[in-house]
Write an enzyme that holds these catalytic residues in place. Structure first.
Site, PDB file in Angstrom:
ATOM      1  N   GLY A 226       0.737  -1.112  -0.224  1.00 15.44           N
ATOM      2  CA  GLY A 226      -0.033   0.023   0.086  1.00 15.44           C
ATOM      3  C   GLY A 226       0.869   1.294   0.015  1.00 15.44           C
ATOM      4  O   GLY A 226       1.845   1.026   0.157  1.00 15.44           O
ATOM      5  N   ASP A 227       0.269   2.269   0.187  1.00 16.34           N
ATOM      6  CA  ASP A 227       0.740   3.899  -0.029  1.00 16.34           C
ATOM      7  C   ASP A 227       0.139   4.218   1.290  1.00 16.34           C
ATOM      8  O   ASP A 227      -0.972   4.684   1.613  1.00 16.34           O
ATOM      9  CB  ASP A 227       0.245   4.520  -1.111  1.00 16.34           C
ATOM     10  CG  ASP A 227       0.709   5.762  -1.253  1.00 16.34           C
ATOM     11  OD1 ASP A 227       1.341   6.313  -0.559  1.00 16.34           O
ATOM     12  OD2 ASP A 227       0.254   6.487  -2.457  1.00 16.34           O
ATOM     13  N   PHE A 228       1.311   4.725   2.078  1.00 19.88           N
ATOM     14  CA  PHE A 228       0.831   5.619   3.415  1.00 19.88           C
ATOM     15  C   PHE A 228       0.107   6.885   3.227  1.00 19.88           C
ATOM     16  O   PHE A 228      -0.427   7.531   4.017  1.00 19.88           O
ATOM     17  CB  PHE A 228       2.016   5.720   4.414  1.00 19.88           C
ATOM     18  CG  PHE A 228       3.148   6.198   3.835  1.00 19.88           C
ATOM     19  CD1 PHE A 228       3.112   7.240   3.415  1.00 19.88           C
ATOM     20  CD2 PHE A 228       4.466   5.341   4.009  1.00 19.88           C
ATOM     21  CE1 PHE A 228       4.683   7.583   2.915  1.00 19.88           C
ATOM     22  CE2 PHE A 228       5.613   5.823   3.585  1.00 19.88           C
ATOM     23  CZ  PHE A 228       5.648   7.131   3.133  1.00 19.88           C
ATOM     24  N   HIS A 245      11.320  12.142   8.043  1.00 20.16           N
ATOM     25  CA  HIS A 245      12.148  13.350   7.342  1.00 20.16           C
ATOM     26  C   HIS A 245      12.456  13.288   5.955  1.00 20.16           C
ATOM     27  O   HIS A 245      13.092  14.063   5.392  1.00 20.16           O
ATOM     28  CB  HIS A 245      13.477  12.993   7.989  1.00 20.16           C
ATOM     29  CG  HIS A 245      14.172  11.569   7.429  1.00 20.16           C
ATOM     30  ND1 HIS A 245      15.579  11.462   7.943  1.00 20.16           N
ATOM     31  CD2 HIS A 245      14.026  10.597   6.746  1.00 20.16           C
ATOM     32  CE1 HIS A 245      15.993  10.267   7.180  1.00 20.16           C
ATOM     33  NE2 HIS A 245      14.680   9.782   6.770  1.00 20.16           N
TER      34      HIS A 245
END
Length: 335
Positions: A226-228, A245
């Protein structure tokens, strides 16, 4: 610290060519010198034959490295491993070979040459030098992506013990490692807490190299491609290590908001990053901050800067826990 005009002169003179040391580390790693010394000291002629290098040139390379404590030459002209040199072996405990090769990769060097332009424009040097953003470049060049994953895993490996020993990971529930790379932190946490279960959220190509099968208990962990930036799965503890960061404040808020929306009641979030201290003393985070400036839209942050983005995302920081390494642990709960 420089105290006199002569000290200042020698300091700038020396530091202006300090880039040659990481260049030498890269050369030694590529030539696999440390691997050939694992069984004991060798002279330059032997090493040259084993590495396919020029003997006189190899001696000059190792002489510089030995002056930094990386390798040691004895009175008979044989070179020995030192604790620093041993870290260049691929199979050494806490090996940094992949990390050295990552940060000395051509596009990183070239980006550093554009530091002044990056500061002038207020944008990453990498984008201009390579022609596309950092992570887009990795996606289009799988060999660079694999080096990045290996290098980041090597950097992280040295910090994981400090994190697991320094934080009260829960004995039960679900830990979601957000953007957790190959899963080194999640693996260590699951080993330390036998009642804990885990989810590793990462891109599919990264998950292919995950280390979680080493746990030997496949029912305790799940891979979640997935993609956060889109969504994260439900859980009781969220770890976000060396992720914030990379991204701008607005992008960090989006990641954190996705975590907050998915949290089970009573859940916590643990962000793991450098926290820049006040004052003028040297700090590893200040150097990494310049690396971020070159490569990505993010950067290292002070505690007050973390507090601002966490507050925007609906969190309250409860404590900041330093570690003996280069990172701190920032614990937060929904506000």
């Amino acid at each position: 610290m420089t105290n006199t005009a002569e000290d200042a002169y020698r300091h700038i003179l020396t530091e202006s060519i300090a880039f040659l040391y990481p260049a030498a580390l890269r050369a030694a790693a590529l030539l696999e010198v440390a691997e050939h010394l694992a069984g004991g000291p060798r002279d330059v002629a032997e090493l040259a034959g084993l590495t396919g290098a020029s003997g006189p040139y190899l001696r000059r390379l190792l002489r510089l490295l030995a002056s930094h404590g990386t390798f040691r030459e004895d009175e008979d002209g044989r070179f020995h491993l030192t604790p620093q040199a041993d870290l260049l072996r691929a199979d050494a405990p806490r090996s940094l070979r992949a990390a050295v090769l990552l940060v000395t990769e051509d596009s990183w060097w070239q980006s550093a040459a554009d530091l002044a332009e990056a500061v002038r424009r207020g944008e990453p040097a990498f984008d201009r030098r390579v022609g596309k953003p950092f992570f887009a470049h990795l996606a289009e060049h799988p060999e660079h992506g694999a080096l990045f994953d290996a290098g980041m895993a090597a950097y992280s490996a040295g910090e994981i013990g400090y994190i697991v020993e320094g934080y009260d990971f829960p004995d039960s529930g679900v830990m979601v490692d957000v953007g957790g790379g190959r899963g080194g932190l999640l693996l260590a946490a699951l080993r330390a807490r036998p009642g804990l279960r885990g989810i590793l959220l990462e891109q599919e190509q990264v998950l292919a190299g995950n280390v979680l099968p080493e746990l030997g208990a496949d029912d305790r962990w799940t891979l979640h491609p997935g993609d956060f930036f889109s969504a994260v799965p439900a859980g009781d503890l969220y770890t976000v290590k060396n992720i914030l960061h990379d991204w701008s404040d607005d992008q960090c808020v989006r990641i954190l908001e996705n975590c907050r929306r998915a949290m089970n009641p009573g859940a916590r979030l643990l962000a793991i990053d450098a926290v820049i201290p006040p004052g003028n003393d040297p700090d590893f985070g200040k150097a990494i901050d310049i690396l971020m400036l070159l490569l990505l839209p993010g950067g290292e942050r002070t505690r007050s800067e973390f507090e601002r983005i966490f507050e925007r995302a609906g969190f309250r920081i409860t404590r900041v826990i330093p570690t003996p390494g280069t990172v701190s642990m920032i614990e937060a709960v929904p506000a």
